[in-house]
Design an enzyme around this catalytic site. Sequence first.
Site, short mmCIF file in Angstrom:
data_model
loop_
_atom_site.label_atom_id
_atom_site.label_comp_id
_atom_site.label_asym_id
_atom_site.label_seq_id
_atom_site.Cartn_x
_atom_site.Cartn_y
_atom_site.Cartn_z
N ASP A 126 0.87 -1.18 0.00
CA ASP A 126 0.00 0.00 0.00
C ASP A 126 0.91 1.23 0.00
O ASP A 126 2.13 1.12 0.15
CB ASP A 126 -0.86 -0.05 1.27
CG ASP A 126 -2.05 0.89 1.22
OD1 ASP A 126 -2.24 1.57 0.19
OD2 ASP A 126 -2.80 0.93 2.22
N ASP A 174 -8.91 3.81 -1.63
CA ASP A 174 -9.77 4.10 -0.49
C ASP A 174 -11.10 4.70 -0.92
O ASP A 174 -11.30 5.92 -0.87
CB ASP A 174 -9.03 5.03 0.48
CG ASP A 174 -7.76 4.36 1.00
OD1 ASP A 174 -7.64 3.14 0.84
OD2 ASP A 174 -6.90 5.06 1.55
#
Lengths: 870, 530
Positions: free
Chosen positions: A470, A545
């Site tokens: 990430d 996200d």
Amino acid sequence: MGLLSVVCVSLFFSSTFAVDRGNFKTCDQSAFCKRQRALKPGQSPYRALLETLELSDSRLTLQLINDNNKVHLLLELYRLQGNMTRVKINELKPLKPRFEVPDVLIAEPPTEPLSVLSKDDNGVVLSLGAENQRLIVSARPFRLDIMEGPEVLLSLNSRGLLAFEHLRLHKDTLDFSLPGVEHVYGIPEHADDLKLKTTDGGDPYRLYNLDVFQYELYNPMALYGSIPVMLAHNTQRTMGIFWLNAAETWVDISSNTAGKTVFGKMLDFVQGSSEKPQTDVRWISESGIIDVFIMLGPKPSKVFSQYASLTGTQSFPPLASLGYHQCRWNYNDQEDVKSVDQGFDQHDIPYDFIWLDIEHADGKRYFTWDPHKFPQPKEMLQGLMDKRRKMVSIVDPHIRVDSGYKIHNEITSKDFYVKNKDGKNYEGWCWPGNSGYPDFTKPEMRAWWASMFAYDQYEGSMENLFTWNDMNEPSVFNGPEVTMHKDALHGKWEHRDIHNIYGLYVQMATAEGQIQRSGGVERPFVLTRAFFAGSQRYGAVWTGDNAAEWDHLKISIPMCLSLGLVGVSFCGADVGGFFKNPSTELLVRWYQTGAYQPFFRAHAHLDTTRREPWLFGPENTALIREVIRQRYALLPYWYQLFYQAHKTGMPVMRPLWVDYPKDTATFTIDDEFLIGSDLLVHPVTEEGSRGVTAYLPGAEEVWYDVHTFQKHNGAQNLYIPVTLSSIPVFQRGGSIIPRKDRVRRSSTCMENDPYTLYVALSPKKFAEGELYIDDGHSFNYDTKKEFIHRSLTFANNALTSSNLCPDCNFLTSSWIEKVLILGASKPSKVLLKMDGKETPVDFEFDTSMSVLTLRKPGMNAGADWTLLLQ
Amino acid sequence: MTCLHLLLTLVFAVSLGTPVEIQRPRGVPLTKKQFYEESKPFTCLDGSRTIPFDRVNDDYCDCKDGSDEPGTAACPNGSFHCTNAGYRPMFIPSSRINDGICDCCDTTDEYNSGAKCENTCKELGRKEREVLQKMAEITKEGFLLKQQLIEEAKKGQQEKQSKVTDMQENKKQLDEKVEALRTVKETAEQPEKEAKERHLKAWEEQKAAIRLEKDKAKMAETFLELDDNADGFVSVSELQSHAELDPDADGTLTEIEAQGLMGGAEQVDTSTFESVWPKIKDKYHSESQAEEPAPVETPPDEVKEPVVDNDSEPYPEDDISEEEDEDDEDEDDYHEDDDKAQPTIKTPEKTHEDEEAMPPYDADTQALIDAAQKARDDFEEAEKALREMDDQIRNIEKELSFDFGPDAEFTYLYSQCYELTTSEYIYRLCPFNRVSQKPKYGGSETNLGTWGSWSGPENNKYLLMKYEQGTGCWQGPNRSTTVKLTCGKETVVTSTSEPSRCEYLMEFTTPAVCQEPANIDPSPHDHVEL
């Protein structure tokens, strides 16, 4: 830098729910974009110096001169094998060398001979070998036209926007004209419709990998990844433009028909007086050279194979990674992991992977475990292994600056960190606080990183532990636009030159580490947030996200479709939405959608309430269980499609127009999609929906509802009433899909289970499909040809399995337990022909839906056989 | 896959220890053996269809209810029965047959998967019996304790009930007493008020007389001062020497202006000066004490006299003293500033104050005041007692109103607190009140929720407590805690966790939830089969 962290924290934890646009640049705020965009068409100062033309067998070079400043550019033209043309433009004598992006092309693309057909003072005509394609180089002003017969397929610099800034900052721009094209796609990642919009009057589409907090939908702002590949499509042809440049890039799109109404277009058509529709595209990059690959198709599948020949195909994932993934920020401790794992068994829901986010590590020191929460990682992993399940832990590329941290100390001692402009280690803020960023552009750094995944290096890891990368844009909380300063240094190159490829390198090194730890035997599984052209070779991508909102569910479809078009098939969105709490209805609908998208993972923010599938009452648990089971039953089909994607570059999840390129009704559809060619999915993405209208493409096609087996004709808009349990999915008549209808706890548990073949007959009573089987996890399919690949054909009332790979060897204990033939008529007898023997097979016939069920034919899935209907 | 064993021979021990062989299809419990008769076609248990018996357990799903495949994984909704001799028999979903994972302790679910399972039933049975025995002991003892708790609670409840009744009786008397005392107080206050007013009035008059006197003296003194030549007249020019008297404030006192002040006369004698004096006295600066400020009228509220008319305030003394403190401070500040700007001597003021202090009450008045004060004190005391009693009654009634369980067995938890210390925090549960969390090494306490309700399942809501509306979470909900109650001899918080952000789970043992132990042999094995 320390001071700035305050700003960053408020940015990151801003309590308002929307991206703060002020934090991210518009074209006007980006000096080079503004300046280059201000260039007006038709003022090109560039001229081709035809006398400098040199032609070797497959390489043509020619100098261009900017008449304003007399700077010379070098144009290189290549005809590439597979109907592609490469155009490179660089300064002839740069003051400072320009960056050329390495590691994206899988090899130097093989070329084909070019020949000069004619030449005069105005230009040169070259033969492109294939067909009757020609490339015309015009001298004054410089432009390139690619023609096929009398048609111009594509023009470069026809608007005269070519620009090279020559001084310290190396901006470059080039324009492309696509006559006859009204639909362009690709250039992810943007939270926008599938069909790209014109950008006149707004911002261009931006490609600059950024960690955008709570991104907004339906706009051209940059997101986590960038793939500078655009596809142009009309009913005659599909083409692609691959702009190989890793610097910040803006893409302007304009169209001469964009403003016209349908009526206006019709009038033009009737009067025959219209100008041809045309799309103009301008690419603007901050640095580097111009290196463009023009993929001339002409069919969509050809463009995919052309692009795959340049940058490689989707990695072939372990079968288990196509199952369901359960993630949350965070599963708190070993006890929590155990109880969630047990929850799946208690509620009889299959899953393959449980994920650990950043809180699992000791103080966000990746490759370590929190000693209180995860004191016995191996015990935990063994527990999962006993259930034939797996785990993913997060490993991000920001490294906590901490002299007590082995990873940091080794990177420091090996001098592997990115440097700031003063030559000191670049430091920025991220999850662990002050962090260094390893220079993944260095091969020796990547090799070291890969070695850290060895079982004796990554303590507590086991073979069922995989990785999630990430924050690899890279995210720097206190950096400009939440990323790295452009003047940071990667060796001799500035960060601005390499920015968009940083994330690719992180995933590349991580995947390499997983391969190495198994001695090169096992396939890796690595999920990444940032990506670039070529990232498909290393694993899966998710859309970052998102939020628990209906519009975010909807946008997951075009976002993954756009990625699929440019090579990245293994795509998914956080099921349920990352930020905020989904309503139960939204959560159920998201599972239903996600189960039919390639990467199927539920994930949730730390601040959300728990949402494991069984927390919403028995009815909803049943709905979620049902759709996850549908996913598992279809795993053989998904796996076969990934094998195909890996071999050919064909996207797994596709827009309809890929398979129906002449059907204009499909060109803008992005609320439904195809999985392979044979399954059409129209997820329900509206709150409180009572029905959806699905477009069934293909005038020649019939489509079977996979739940009821009802048959529908193609080329129609079909209204389908829905309840909360409905997932409109159709199987194409003419296809055969293998399923494993015995759903178990995990995909690995289903390894030896039998197949059911779903044979959906076309109106001509024909169907074909494939069956691919291997061990599901190793490279033996590749290195030892250990797989089964069979062709299944139904024709003339006989269903036959024949070997597509006679020199392959793999033994399976799976067998064929059932065959369903949709759209069949009732036979008097069914015989199985195998090994020279004929045995009768029991069958049942459902007259209402014309479904013939063959009971337990029983042949091994790897065998040759024929089933005869008499 | 086609060579599956249709039948399974089961050998197990009955309680007498005689081995018995019972044949039935794999995965079928004894209770359903009768439906699977080898000699007859099999009818799906849902009655949906009948199939030849050789299709039972043939690894192909024929029945919608899965009943034809009890021993294979062919049906998506089937279930497999394992006898688990030595432990507990159980059903598992048929999808767990031959999936490579050992589910049944007797290993019967993995007969064709290659999984190496060991028969662990004996061991499990032994462990379970141990656990059950322990549990039984705990339950037994816990249940005894619970009976005591119930007894105590009942007793306590009765005591409280009767206490409330008693107190309500007492309260009635107190009410009357308060009313009586109020009358006494009011009766005593009337003459007190009149006497004080009289006294005040007399003093006001006296003050006025003194002030007049002083004014006259000042006037005479001024006259003398102004009369520079001492001829007994104040002339225009003599007046002009006092520029401060300038009526238009232009800095000079002209002749005409001076004449104006003197009523048009050239000069005035002492008697006519009386009409001039009021016009000039406010501005006039004495020559001897040029800096002397004009006499300050002491505001009447600054007069310090005992505060007497403050009945309605519950704590008059405290309040007053606070106010005074504040005032003093303010004055000090004010004077300090003033001193810097204008250093004046405050003695004259003091003199004035002394002169103007109210004389003490005469004996009669003082007697009335004393009498009234006593009546007030008595009244207040009685009223306070009444309030206290009210509070007590309210508290007991509140306690009595809580749902302490069907037999009031949770009563003992009321007004208690229980703590659990973890590596980072000290958790504190005060049942029926609140849950909180405090960092171990300093830092403020966080409210994890205040008492909400019992929230267990319908059949026994007393297994869970819900505490809600704790401190709000950043970008999230208010903290809340669910307390799970299990039977135990001790009353202890055994664990805490935060399964979801800001939603806490606390495990709590108490005898109050111990159920009456069943009067059967806890030995679990095989009784279903027999």
